[in-house]
Scaffold this motif. Structure first.
Motif, mmCIF file in Angstrom:
data_model
loop_
_atom_site.group_PDB
_atom_site.id
_atom_site.type_symbol
_atom_site.label_atom_id
_atom_site.label_comp_id
_atom_site.label_asym_id
_atom_site.label_seq_id
_atom_site.Cartn_x
_atom_site.Cartn_y
_atom_site.Cartn_z
ATOM 1 N N ARG A 34 40.972 56.879 11.138
ATOM 2 C CA ARG A 34 40.357 55.585 10.823
ATOM 3 C C ARG A 34 39.785 55.577 9.415
ATOM 4 O O ARG A 34 39.844 54.563 8.734
ATOM 5 C CB ARG A 34 39.228 55.298 11.809
ATOM 6 N N LEU B 156 54.280 67.511 13.248
ATOM 7 C CA LEU B 156 55.453 67.163 14.049
ATOM 8 C C LEU B 156 56.703 67.837 13.486
ATOM 9 O O LEU B 156 57.587 68.244 14.233
ATOM 10 C CB LEU B 156 55.645 65.645 14.095
ATOM 11 N N ILE C 274 60.045 67.870 15.721
ATOM 12 C CA ILE C 274 60.301 66.557 16.310
ATOM 13 C C ILE C 274 61.235 65.784 15.380
ATOM 14 O O ILE C 274 60.978 65.694 14.186
ATOM 15 C CB ILE C 274 58.986 65.766 16.477
ATOM 16 N N PRO C 275 62.341 65.269 15.894
ATOM 17 C CA PRO C 275 63.220 64.480 15.050
ATOM 18 C C PRO C 275 62.585 63.133 14.746
ATOM 19 O O PRO C 275 61.726 62.700 15.505
ATOM 20 C CB PRO C 275 64.455 64.302 15.918
ATOM 21 N N ALA D 108 57.144 75.121 22.462
ATOM 22 C CA ALA D 108 56.359 74.376 23.454
ATOM 23 C C ALA D 108 54.894 74.819 23.400
ATOM 24 O O ALA D 108 53.970 74.007 23.460
ATOM 25 C CB ALA D 108 56.942 74.608 24.844
ATOM 26 N N ILE E 165 52.712 73.338 20.503
ATOM 27 C CA ILE E 165 52.187 71.967 20.611
ATOM 28 C C ILE E 165 50.703 72.006 20.919
ATOM 29 O O ILE E 165 49.928 71.190 20.421
ATOM 30 C CB ILE E 165 52.899 71.209 21.738
ATOM 31 N N ALA F 152 48.126 70.012 18.663
ATOM 32 C CA ALA F 152 47.435 68.895 19.304
ATOM 33 C C ALA F 152 45.921 69.055 19.217
ATOM 34 O O ALA F 152 45.183 68.071 19.200
ATOM 35 C CB ALA F 152 47.868 68.778 20.772
ATOM 36 N N ALA G 22 44.201 65.829 17.984
ATOM 37 C CA ALA G 22 43.332 65.103 18.926
ATOM 38 C C ALA G 22 42.072 64.556 18.254
ATOM 39 O O ALA G 22 41.820 63.353 18.344
ATOM 40 C CB ALA G 22 43.001 65.994 20.117
ATOM 41 N N TYR H 213 43.006 61.674 15.701
ATOM 42 C CA TYR H 213 43.444 60.369 16.186
ATOM 43 C C TYR H 213 42.617 59.819 17.338
ATOM 44 O O TYR H 213 42.554 58.622 17.539
ATOM 45 C CB TYR H 213 44.924 60.418 16.592
ATOM 46 N N PHE H 214 42.003 60.694 18.124
ATOM 47 C CA PHE H 214 41.401 60.198 19.357
ATOM 48 C C PHE H 214 39.884 60.210 19.358
ATOM 49 O O PHE H 214 39.269 59.731 20.291
ATOM 50 C CB PHE H 214 41.931 60.986 20.568
ATOM 51 N N LEU I 277 51.355 48.149 9.405
ATOM 52 C CA LEU I 277 50.872 48.095 8.026
ATOM 53 C C LEU I 277 50.111 46.815 7.716
ATOM 54 O O LEU I 277 49.767 46.560 6.566
ATOM 55 C CB LEU I 277 52.054 48.239 7.050
ATOM 56 N N LEU J 215 40.283 48.650 22.505
ATOM 57 C CA LEU J 215 39.295 49.482 21.820
ATOM 58 C C LEU J 215 39.305 49.246 20.314
ATOM 59 O O LEU J 215 39.068 50.157 19.537
ATOM 60 C CB LEU J 215 39.566 50.969 22.095
ATOM 61 N N ARG K 137 41.805 48.727 18.364
ATOM 62 C CA ARG K 137 42.928 49.302 17.613
ATOM 63 C C ARG K 137 44.209 48.543 17.938
ATOM 64 O O ARG K 137 45.219 49.122 18.325
ATOM 65 C CB ARG K 137 43.064 50.781 17.937
ATOM 66 N N ASP L 129 63.083 62.315 21.920
ATOM 67 C CA ASP L 129 61.827 62.947 21.516
ATOM 68 C C ASP L 129 60.819 61.923 20.995
ATOM 69 O O ASP L 129 59.617 62.077 21.188
ATOM 70 C CB ASP L 129 62.082 64.005 20.443
ATOM 71 N N LEU L 130 61.319 60.894 20.332
ATOM 72 C CA LEU L 130 60.396 59.892 19.788
ATOM 73 C C LEU L 130 59.655 59.176 20.910
ATOM 74 O O LEU L 130 58.488 58.814 20.765
ATOM 75 C CB LEU L 130 61.152 58.889 18.912
ATOM 76 N N VAL M 135 56.610 61.221 21.770
ATOM 77 C CA VAL M 135 55.508 61.136 20.817
ATOM 78 C C VAL M 135 54.748 59.813 21.025
ATOM 79 O O VAL M 135 53.524 59.785 21.087
ATOM 80 C CB VAL M 135 56.043 61.239 19.376
ATOM 81 N N TYR N 281 52.729 59.845 24.245
ATOM 82 C CA TYR N 281 51.577 60.739 24.098
ATOM 83 C C TYR N 281 50.394 59.985 23.494
ATOM 84 O O TYR N 281 49.270 60.059 23.995
ATOM 85 C CB TYR N 281 51.988 61.922 23.208
ATOM 86 N N PHE N 282 50.669 59.220 22.449
ATOM 87 C CA PHE N 282 49.579 58.483 21.810
ATOM 88 C C PHE N 282 49.052 57.368 22.710
ATOM 89 O O PHE N 282 47.845 57.124 22.758
ATOM 90 C CB PHE N 282 50.044 57.918 20.458
ATOM 91 N N ALA O 18 46.849 59.058 25.299
ATOM 92 C CA ALA O 18 45.666 59.724 24.753
ATOM 93 C C ALA O 18 44.658 58.714 24.194
ATOM 94 O O ALA O 18 43.447 58.896 24.331
ATOM 95 C CB ALA O 18 46.076 60.721 23.675
ATOM 96 N N ILE O 19 45.130 57.653 23.557
ATOM 97 C CA ILE O 19 44.185 56.729 22.922
ATOM 98 C C ILE O 19 43.658 55.694 23.901
ATOM 99 O O ILE O 19 42.461 55.450 23.971
ATOM 100 C CB ILE O 19 44.838 56.026 21.710
ATOM 101 N N LEU P 75 43.051 62.856 27.420
ATOM 102 C CA LEU P 75 43.591 63.796 26.437
ATOM 103 C C LEU P 75 44.364 64.915 27.106
ATOM 104 O O LEU P 75 45.452 65.292 26.685
ATOM 105 C CB LEU P 75 42.447 64.412 25.626
ATOM 106 N N LEU Q 221 48.371 65.613 26.903
ATOM 107 C CA LEU Q 221 48.890 66.880 26.386
ATOM 108 C C LEU Q 221 49.819 67.531 27.409
ATOM 109 O O LEU Q 221 50.872 68.062 27.064
ATOM 110 C CB LEU Q 221 47.735 67.816 26.035
ATOM 111 N N PHE R 246 53.025 65.806 27.271
ATOM 112 C CA PHE R 246 53.764 66.123 26.051
ATOM 113 C C PHE R 246 54.400 67.509 26.152
ATOM 114 O O PHE R 246 55.583 67.697 25.862
ATOM 115 C CB PHE R 246 52.808 66.032 24.857
ATOM 116 N N ILE R 247 53.610 68.494 26.566
ATOM 117 C CA ILE R 247 54.131 69.861 26.612
ATOM 118 C C ILE R 247 55.246 69.989 27.645
ATOM 119 O O ILE R 247 56.299 70.555 27.383
ATOM 120 C CB ILE R 247 52.994 70.861 26.894
#
Lengths: 470, 493
Positions: A355, A369, A374-375, A407, A410, A414, A418, A421-422, B18, B101, B103, B135-136, B139, B142-143, B146-147, B154, B158, B161-162
């Motif tokens: 933020r 990433l 990660i692609p 794996a 990560i 993270a 974490a 971002y969180f 953006l 929140l 965002r 994979d995208l 990701v 995950y966000f 988590a958010i 969290l 995770l 994700f793992i």
């Protein structure tokens, strides 16, 4: 043999040597110009390197130094890393009394890495290792007043002196066995050498290169340097020597007859151990810089996978070069963010960065990433090629180990992402360094995305790159 | 056209992400408009669709020729219904109200990004491209968890994700196994479907099959790889759960058809029985464990495992035996795809409903409720429709799926089908129990102020449940599209 074939090295050497008297006599306020000057020298050297890409690949100076495309790409990656380091250093060393000499050392360290990447002679191996080591110790200890910086330098130095000493013994032994120091002709001479002596020589030399790589068993300096050295130096030392050393190792293994020295399984075991040790140690780090240091150890483990595949898979050389490029960019981006945040190390202080500094947070995310693979980031294409290369070479188990490690990794990436971002931002904005460092962080982050998507020109060139004496 | 379906949400994500801070309120309208465009395009693709073994409407571009990578997209009867499901589910999930929140921009940007990646997974015809989109989605999700999640978000994020990244890395090994067997090397899925690279079920084919199977079993998820699912669902925000269950889980079952069945037919036949057994274990396990749940969202999460098990049973039956009963296996595969669509619609609706309940009550515990029918009739009605859909009442899409899978699979694995039918009875009981606990009985004092669904919520749920009813009553338009490819697939085996 012609001097033109080592023009990039000569530019760098001349640039560094010319800079030294200048900074000795220039007034302090003008010494910042050393950064601009270094950027110019590095760019010039890079231009000379790019010009070599189309040339016939081969070796020069009686087979002692290679001008193949692997060497040229090694140069380009190291030069790019050094330019980014200059950008990160400019404001970092703003108030340093000796900021001029710093750039001399940096240029010489880059030259050492470049010599490693091009070496096809044992003498040059020694030269490259010692040049990067000697400058590296000083760069690490550059903040004379800082105890942490000094401690890191001492640890780095002690381990380095030991392993470099081993390596020199190994080189002498190898010379005695082969009667030559030129890699190109050594292979035939070694086929009749005493296997036991040969194994000892290989093990001793491997120690020296493992130190440069940050690979097991000589990896312990990496987290200390990442944490204790000035942040731009940490960025440089975790990337540039590693690139040179990996290409050097890749060249060196070509001369060992596999019937006598089982170097392939040896490197495979080292790779597995390195990635595992790095990842396990990174898991519980609260210090972001130490975490990056350990992650850099684990990345060395992945890179060693390419060495295992050499000569057995056409993907080996492309995967090595692409992975090194992706790693170097990721490393510069991550350390760039740390530098721009004035070397911020405490994980909890990164809270809410997304933020307060969304772009820095995003660059850090991209770098991590890409490390994970990660692609479509550059790290993915690198890892994909690496996995393909080892599977093709019959080392599928190594790919499985790498995947388990990925794996695992990560979890600690993270742990940094974490809070970024969180978590809600803490009062008091994290202090930043300045526009130079910001550019030095954002540019590699952007390139990670770009090279992940526009990978064709790179792979095209990497596939035609030779790696002498293979 | 197909490229536009992927690209438009992706560009939308960039634009929304953006937006300057002062324009943040624009994020929602822009995102909703952008997310509806692919729905329109999908209708056009549907109208042009012909059907056959190989994908059509292909768009391709050389990308990394040095590695044999192409940008290549196309649709067939298996992917088209899932593309349509994605095109419907994303806009309505994004429209669903949620406390963001503060965002908004990030939320809508991530959802549009997820939408693009999901389209990419279903449309990709190059394994490299497929893996990227796959994979995208991880990701992005995950966000989201988590958010905007709650509880131990969290940790759940995770874990998700793992787990799923481990699966996708196993898949990467499988992809490389296929890739290294092609000559000249390429990731082209169409070529791999036409000429499977590893014919026969040898060791190499088995290992590759195993790599893919692990990835898809984790993603779907089936027992014993399901443990990431309940926490991820419980802690995710309602729309996140809806997309996770509705779209992301389908990628596992889609992968079984697109890759395991089509590219490794011999290995698939060899291990089809094992796969069928795993799926029946999941069906039974999911149903029995749901029975023990008092947490609404956890209950729905476990019924998901049952429904996804049913889909995999259909797929396993379709590739099960050589020759004979082509018709039955074809029906099983049709049923599996209908099952994916139906589960997507109904479970997404149920998760959105739980999200609404949580927003009002801040709890998912069903025993705390009761008698809500009088306070919230719209919520009750829509939940009843969704629950009946979930238990497979005739007239709703799930029934079409169940009956097709059972009829088809019965010819191949009669015993397994009998066991599964018994499990479905349990499912019916627990959905009815859920309705009773939530809506019947006396209304507790603390829910006197419980508000009914608002107009947006109701409209969203109707737009998810209406197609489920339409498919249940007149399924032909959907089954014809699926069958155009499924018939050819099964016929070739």
């Amino acid at each position: 043999m012609s001097l033109v074939s080592i023009l990039p090295e000569l530019i760098l050497l001349g640039g560094a040597v010319a800079l030294l008297p200048l900074v000795l006599f220039f007034p302090w306020r003008l010494q910042n110009l050393a950064a601009h000057y270094s950027l110019f020298v590095l760019a010039l050297s890079g231009a000379a390197s790019v010009a070599m890409l189309g040339d016939p690949q081969g070796s020069t100076f009686f087979g002692t130094y290679s001008v193949d495309d692997s060497a040229v790409w090694g140069k380009l990656i190291i030069l790019a890393v050094t330019m980014l380091t200059v950008a990160l250093s400019y404001q970092w060393f703003d108030r340093d009394k000796r900021r001029g000499e710093y750039y001399v050392l940096l240029l010489m360290a880059a030259l050492g890495g470049i010599i490693l990447a091009g070496m096809t002679d044992l003498m040059e191996l020694v030269l490259g290792v010692l040049l990067t080591s000697a400058t590296g110790y000083v760069l690490t200890a550059y903040h004379r007043a800082s105890a942490r910086s000094g401690e890191a330098a001492i640890k780095y130095y002690l381990l380095g002196a030991l392993t470099n000493g081993f390596m020199v013994y190994g080189v002498v032994l190898l010379f005695a066995l082969a009667g030559t120091t030129v890699l190109g002709t050594m292979r035939a001479d070694l086929s009749t050498a005493d296997p036991f002596a040969l194994i000892v020589a290989v093990a001793l030399i491997a120690m020296g290169l493992a130190f440069k790589l940050g690979a097991v068993p000589a990896h312990a300096w990496m987290p200390d340097v990442a944490d204790g050295a000035p942040a731009p130096v940490a960025a440089f030392l975790t990337a540039a020597p590693k690139i040179g050393a990996l290409i050097a190792l890749s060249r060196l293994v070509a001369v060992f007859p596999e019937s006598q020295v089982g170097w392939r399984p040896l490197v495979a075991v080292l790779a597995a151990a390195t990635m595992t040790v790095g990842n396990l140690a990174a898991l519980r780090q609260e210090d972001v810089r130490r975490l990056l240091g350990w992650s850099s150890v684990s990345q060395s483990g992945y890179a060693l996978m390419a060495v295992v595949a050499l000569g057995r898979s056409d993907l080996a050389v492309p995967s090595l070069l692409f992975f090194l490029l992706a790693y170097a960019l990721g490393n510069m981006a991550a350390f760039g963010v740390v530098t721009e945040l004035r070397g911020l190390a405490d994980r909890s202080r990164y809270a809410g960065l997304s933020r307060t500094r969304p772009w820095l947070a995003f660059v850090l995310l991209i770098a991590f990433l890409s490390f994970i693979g990660i692609p479509p980031l550059a790290g993915f294409a690198g890892k994909l090629a690496l996995f393909g290369a080892v599977i093709q070479s019959g080392y599928t188990w190594l790919a499985v180990v790498a995947i388990i490690n990925t794996a695992l990794s990560i979890a600690y990436y993270a742990r940094v992402i974490a809070p970024v971002y969180f978590s809600a931002p803490e009062p008091g904005l994290a202090a930043t360094l300045g526009i130079w460092a910001r550019v030095g962080a954002v540019v590699p982050g952007f390139l990670l995305i770009l090279f992940g998507i526009v990978a064709e020109p790179l792979f095209h060139s990497f596939f035609s790159a030779q790696l002498l004496p293979w | 056209m197909l490229t536009a379906i992927i690209l438009i949400p992706l560009l939308g994500a960039l634009v929304v992400g953006l937006l300057p801070t002062t324009r943040a309120p624009l994020a929602r309208p822009i995102a909703l408009v952008v997310s509806f465009v692919p729905l329109v395009l999908t209708v056009l693709v549907w109208l042009r669709f012909e059907g056959g073994l190989l994908p059509e409407q292909i768009e391709s571009l050389r990308w990394i020729p040095a590695l044999g990578v192409e940008y290549k997209v196309g649709v067939d009867g298996i992917s088209l219904p899932l593309v349509a499901l994605t095109a419907l589910l994303f806009p309505v999930s994004m429209a669903y109200p949620l406390d963001l929140l503060g965002r908004e921009r990030m939320y809508y940007a991530i959802f549009l990004f997820l939408e693009a990646a999901s389209f990419g997974v279903f449309l990709a015809l190059d394994l490299f491209l497929f893996f990227i989109f796959w994979d995208l989605t991880l990701v992005g999700m995950y966000f989201v968890i988590a958010i905007w999640g709650h509880g131990d978000a969290l940790r759940s994020a995770l874990k998700f994700f793992i787990y799923t990244l481990t699966g996708s890395l196993a898949m990467l090994l499988g992809i490389l196994g296929l890739y290294l067997a092609t000559s000249p090397r390429s990731f082209d899925m169409v070529a791999l479907i036409q000429n499977p690279a590893l014919p026969g079920g040898g060791l190499r084919a088995s290992l590759v099959f195993l790599g893919f199977a692990v990835a898809f079993l984790i993603k779907a998820p089936l027992v014993p790889f399901h443990t990431w699912l309940p926490p991820a669902h419980v802690d995710a925000p309602g729309p996140g759960s809806a997309v996770l269950a509705g779209i992301l889980l389908k990628m596992g079952t889609y992968g079984f058809i697109r890759i395991s069945l089509l590219m490794l037919p011999d290995a698939f036949r060899k291990y089809a029985l094992a796969l069928a057994i795993v799926s029946v274990v999941s069906i039974v396990y999911g149903a029995l464990v749901s029975l023990a749940q008092t947490n609404l969202k956890r209950l729905i999460a476990y019924t998901s495992i049952t429904h996804m098990g049913l889909v995999v049973l259909g797929i396993a039956a379709a590739g099960g035996v050589l020759g004979g009963d082509v018709e039955a296996r074809r029906v099983a595969l049709d049923g599996a795809v209908v099952g994916m669509v139906s589960h997507g619609l109904i479970t997404a609706a149920l998760f959105l409903i739980s999200g609404s309940v949580y927003a009002r009550a801040h709890t998912y515990e069903m025993p705390e409720f009761g008698g809500l029918l009088s306070r919230a009739p719209r919520l009750a009605l829509l939940t009843i429709v969704a629950a009946f859909g979930g238990l497979g009442l005739p007239g709703l899409a799930q029934f079409v799926a169940d009956i097709s899978v059972f009829v088809g699979a019965f010819a191949v694995y009669p015993v397994l089908v009998i066991v599964s039918v018994a499990a479905l009875v349990v499912l019916a009981a627990l959905f009815l129990r859920m309705l009773r606990m939530m809506f019947l009985g006396p209304l507790a004092d603390r829910w006197r102020e419980f508000t009914d669904l608002d107009r947006v919520e109701s409209a969203v749920l109707v737009s998810l449940l209406a197609p489920a009813v339409v498919i249940g009553v007149i399924p032909a338009w959907l089954i014809n599209v699926i069958d155009a490819t499924a018939g050819a697939v099964v016929g070739r085996l």
